[in-house]
Design a protein around this motif. Structure first.
Motif, PDB file in Angstrom:
ATOM      1  N   LEU A  25     -23.238   4.896 -38.970  1.00 54.08           N
ATOM      2  CA  LEU A  25     -22.323   6.010 -39.247  1.00 54.08           C
ATOM      3  C   LEU A  25     -20.873   5.589 -39.043  1.00 54.08           C
ATOM      4  CD1 LEU A  25     -22.712   8.920 -40.139  1.00 54.08           C
ATOM      5  CD2 LEU A  25     -22.845   9.596 -37.733  1.00 54.08           C
ATOM      6  N   ALA A  26     -20.632   4.764 -38.035  1.00 49.76           N
ATOM      7  CA  ALA A  26     -19.262   4.328 -37.740  1.00 49.76           C
ATOM      8  C   ALA A  26     -18.681   3.508 -38.886  1.00 49.76           C
ATOM      9  CB  ALA A  26     -19.235   3.517 -36.451  1.00 49.76           C
ATOM     10  N   LYS A  27     -19.522   2.745 -39.586  1.00 49.69           N
ATOM     11  CA  LYS A  27     -19.045   1.906 -40.683  1.00 49.69           C
ATOM     12  C   LYS A  27     -18.511   2.723 -41.856  1.00 49.69           C
ATOM     13  CE  LYS A  27     -22.049  -2.043 -39.678  1.00 49.69           C
ATOM     14  NZ  LYS A  27     -23.182  -2.866 -40.157  1.00 49.69           N
ATOM     15  N   THR A  28     -18.858   4.006 -41.912  1.00 51.07           N
ATOM     16  CA  THR A  28     -18.377   4.857 -42.998  1.00 51.07           C
ATOM     17  C   THR A  28     -16.981   5.412 -42.722  1.00 51.07           C
ATOM     18  OG1 THR A  28     -19.249   6.936 -42.079  1.00 51.07           O
ATOM     19  CG2 THR A  28     -20.769   5.573 -43.391  1.00 51.07           C
ATOM     20  N   GLY A  29     -16.477   5.201 -41.516  1.00 53.27           N
ATOM     21  CA  GLY A  29     -15.164   5.727 -41.158  1.00 53.27           C
ATOM     22  C   GLY A  29     -15.197   7.142 -40.612  1.00 53.27           C
ATOM     23  N   THR A  30     -16.388   7.722 -40.481  1.00 49.65           N
ATOM     24  CA  THR A  30     -16.537   9.077 -39.965  1.00 49.65           C
ATOM     25  C   THR A  30     -16.161   9.145 -38.483  1.00 49.65           C
ATOM     26  OG1 THR A  30     -18.348   9.458 -41.523  1.00 49.65           O
ATOM     27  CG2 THR A  30     -18.189  10.967 -39.648  1.00 49.65           C
ATOM     28  N   ILE A  31     -15.478  10.211 -38.089  1.00 46.85           N
ATOM     29  CA  ILE A  31     -15.240  10.473 -36.676  1.00 46.85           C
ATOM     30  C   ILE A  31     -16.543  11.009 -36.093  1.00 46.85           C
ATOM     31  CG2 ILE A  31     -13.939  11.814 -34.991  1.00 46.85           C
ATOM     32  CD1 ILE A  31     -12.294   9.727 -36.475  1.00 46.85           C
ATOM     33  N   ILE A  32     -16.999  10.406 -35.001  1.00 43.76           N
ATOM     34  CA  ILE A  32     -18.315  10.744 -34.454  1.00 43.76           C
ATOM     35  C   ILE A  32     -18.185  11.320 -33.052  1.00 43.76           C
ATOM     36  CG2 ILE A  32     -20.607   9.852 -33.886  1.00 43.76           C
ATOM     37  CD1 ILE A  32     -19.893   7.443 -35.761  1.00 43.76           C
ATOM     38  N   ARG A  33     -18.703  12.522 -32.881  1.00 43.48           N
ATOM     39  CA  ARG A  33     -18.819  13.115 -31.552  1.00 43.48           C
ATOM     40  C   ARG A  33     -20.249  12.903 -31.071  1.00 43.48           C
ATOM     41  NH1 ARG A  33     -16.862  18.889 -33.671  1.00 43.48           N
ATOM     42  NH2 ARG A  33     -14.634  18.464 -34.084  1.00 43.48           N
ATOM     43  N   VAL A  34     -20.407  12.290 -29.935  1.00 48.03           N
ATOM     44  CA  VAL A  34     -21.729  12.086 -29.346  1.00 48.03           C
ATOM     45  C   VAL A  34     -21.927  13.162 -28.282  1.00 48.03           C
ATOM     46  CG1 VAL A  34     -23.269  10.481 -28.180  1.00 48.03           C
ATOM     47  CG2 VAL A  34     -21.535   9.609 -29.764  1.00 48.03           C
ATOM     48  N   ALA A  35     -22.693  14.185 -28.633  1.00 51.04           N
ATOM     49  CA  ALA A  35     -22.920  15.309 -27.721  1.00 51.04           C
ATOM     50  C   ALA A  35     -24.033  14.945 -26.748  1.00 51.04           C
ATOM     51  CB  ALA A  35     -23.295  16.556 -28.517  1.00 51.04           C
ATOM     52  N   THR A  36     -23.703  14.900 -25.457  1.00 49.06           N
ATOM     53  CA  THR A  36     -24.654  14.429 -24.458  1.00 49.06           C
ATOM     54  C   THR A  36     -24.393  15.092 -23.115  1.00 49.06           C
ATOM     55  OG1 THR A  36     -25.415  12.435 -23.299  1.00 49.06           O
ATOM     56  CG2 THR A  36     -23.123  12.470 -23.980  1.00 49.06           C
ATOM     57  N   ARG A  37     -25.416  15.099 -22.256  1.00 46.29           N
ATOM     58  CA  ARG A  37     -25.245  15.672 -20.911  1.00 46.29           C
ATOM     59  C   ARG A  37     -24.279  14.854 -20.082  1.00 46.29           C
ATOM     60  NH1 ARG A  37     -31.128  15.730 -18.571  1.00 46.29           N
ATOM     61  NH2 ARG A  37     -31.172  13.834 -19.828  1.00 46.29           N
ATOM     62  N   HIS A  38     -24.338  13.544 -20.238  1.00 48.28           N
ATOM     63  CA  HIS A  38     -23.535  12.645 -19.410  1.00 48.28           C
ATOM     64  C   HIS A  38     -22.701  11.732 -20.310  1.00 48.28           C
ATOM     65  CE1 HIS A  38     -25.969  14.072 -16.092  1.00 48.28           C
ATOM     66  NE2 HIS A  38     -27.074  13.661 -16.702  1.00 48.28           N
ATOM     67  N   PRO A  39     -21.486  12.128 -20.663  1.00 46.33           N
ATOM     68  CA  PRO A  39     -20.645  11.336 -21.566  1.00 46.33           C
ATOM     69  C   PRO A  39     -20.430   9.901 -21.102  1.00 46.33           C
ATOM     70  CG  PRO A  39     -19.718  13.519 -21.262  1.00 46.33           C
ATOM     71  CD  PRO A  39     -20.836  13.401 -20.283  1.00 46.33           C
ATOM     72  N   SER A  40     -20.383   9.681 -19.791  1.00 49.49           N
ATOM     73  CA  SER A  40     -20.147   8.322 -19.297  1.00 49.49           C
ATOM     74  C   SER A  40     -21.257   7.378 -19.712  1.00 49.49           C
ATOM     75  CB  SER A  40     -20.003   8.332 -17.772  1.00 49.49           C
ATOM     76  OG  SER A  40     -21.194   8.811 -17.159  1.00 49.49           O
ATOM     77  N   ASN A  41     -22.480   7.906 -19.894  1.00 46.60           N
ATOM     78  CA  ASN A  41     -23.608   7.069 -20.299  1.00 46.60           C
ATOM     79  C   ASN A  41     -23.555   6.684 -21.777  1.00 46.60           C
ATOM     80  OD1 ASN A  41     -24.585   7.275 -17.708  1.00 46.60           O
ATOM     81  ND2 ASN A  41     -26.080   8.866 -18.178  1.00 46.60           N
ATOM     82  N   ALA A  42     -22.631   7.308 -22.510  1.00 48.13           N
ATOM     83  CA  ALA A  42     -22.505   7.010 -23.944  1.00 48.13           C
ATOM     84  C   ALA A  42     -21.272   6.181 -24.253  1.00 48.13           C
ATOM     85  CB  ALA A  42     -22.457   8.319 -24.736  1.00 48.13           C
TER      86      ALA A  42
END
Length: 321
Positions: A25-42
């Motif tokens: 997904l990143a290779k397409t230039g899309t801004i990506i939000r990774v929704a997660t309980r613990h952001p530090s783990n991402a």
């Protein structure tokens, strides 16, 4: 690679499938939000894109406001969240049944264009396994809120970080026996994690995927016993395969299921009573333009670490003990 979507929210993006999807997904230039309980783990995902392109955000999938904030202004939403056993507030019903509907409702209200829900082969409201029933409930809730959503149902997913072949590889390293639950007759159609990630990308690109359900399996069907044999071949070990009757397996599941990270639960035993293969007539990877990758091509690249002497051992020929 160009892409017509600007912002994507990926729930569960730091997990097994997520890390492979985020790269694509990143290779397409899309801004990506990774929704997660613990952001530090991402945070490890950030290096897959440009500075500021991949943004982990704290999200509570059990809270309407938190989910709504995660999907605000997004063009696409992908839900990868799933659990193999219940733990604390993470129940099958709440995580795999209710949360997908909550995410889909928020996505529809936010004007999201495309929604992809990762379910599982065997999702069935009438199943004896709560895992399968909750997956079916999640599908139903998603389609009720977002009828144009694409549902992808993979079989067992394999790859370097998987919890399937790696588990049995580790077991073969320390145990003189490998269990064949129910005699080892249950059939699986393992699918490569890279193919699942490619299928998601294809589903986002192809208008024909709107509102459709696809079952994702590899090119070959294996019995559970054949999978164990494959593990032993790649780890070059000799182990005794012992049949474990269903009743004994259920008892073991009751005991092991009490552990913080159980090796086996009663619900998993129920799942093993049913083949996990693509249904006849189902839309498949081929319908998405993805050629499935054989397990024999990929698993030698990571199961070799379970060999006697480790990955770089020069031992050759036959099995080692």
């Amino acid at each position: 690679m160009s892409f017509r979507y600007r912002v994507a929210t990926v729930f569960g993006g730091s997990g097994f499938i997520g890390r492979h999807l985020i790269k694509r997904l990143a290779k397409t230039g899309t801004i990506i939000r990774v929704a997660t309980r613990h952001p530090s783990n991402a945070n490890f995902l950030r290096t897959n894109g440009a500075v500021g392109q991949i943004i982990p955000i704290a999200t509570n999938i059990h809270d309407d406001a938190s989910v709504a904030a995660a999907v605000r202004d997004a063009d696409i939403v992908i839900n990868l969240i799933g659990i193999l056993y219940e733990s604390g507030v993470n129940t099958f019903r709440g995580t795999q049944g209710d949360a997908p509907g909550r995410i889909a409702r928020a996505a529809k209200a936010a004007g999201v264009q495309r929604f992809v829900q990762i379910s599982a082969i065997g999702a069935d409201a009438g199943s004896t396994a709560e895992y399968a029933r909750s997956k079916a409930a999640g599908e139903q809730a998603v389609l009720k809120a977002f009828p144009e959503a694409t549902i992808l149902r993979p079989s067992v997913v394999f790859g370097p970080e998987d919890g399937f072949f790696n588990r049995f590889g580790a077991m073969a390293r320390i145990s003189p026996v490998l269990p064949l639950i129910g005699g080892g007759h249950t059939k699986f159609q393992p699918v490569y994690v890279g193919d699942v990630a490619d299928a998601i990308m294809k589903a986002l690109e192809n208008p024909a995927a709107l509102g459709k359900t696809y079952e994702l399996g590899g090119p070959r069907v294996y019995s559970f016993k054949e999978i164990m044999g494959l593990v032993l071949t790649e780890t070059r070990r000799k182990r005794i395969m012992v049949t474990v009757p269903w009743g004994v397996a259920e008892l073991q599941g009751k005991i092991l299921g009490k552990l913080p990270k159980p090796l086996l639960t009663v619900d998993q035993v129920e799942l093993l009573k049913r083949d996990n293969v693509v249904a006849p007539g189902a839309a498949t990877l081929a319908d998405l333009g993805v050629e499935p990758t054989a397990a024999e091509v990929i698993i030698p690249t990571y199961l070799d670490r379970f060999r006697v002497g480790g990955r770089f051992s020069q031992r050759a020929g036959g099995y080692s003990t």
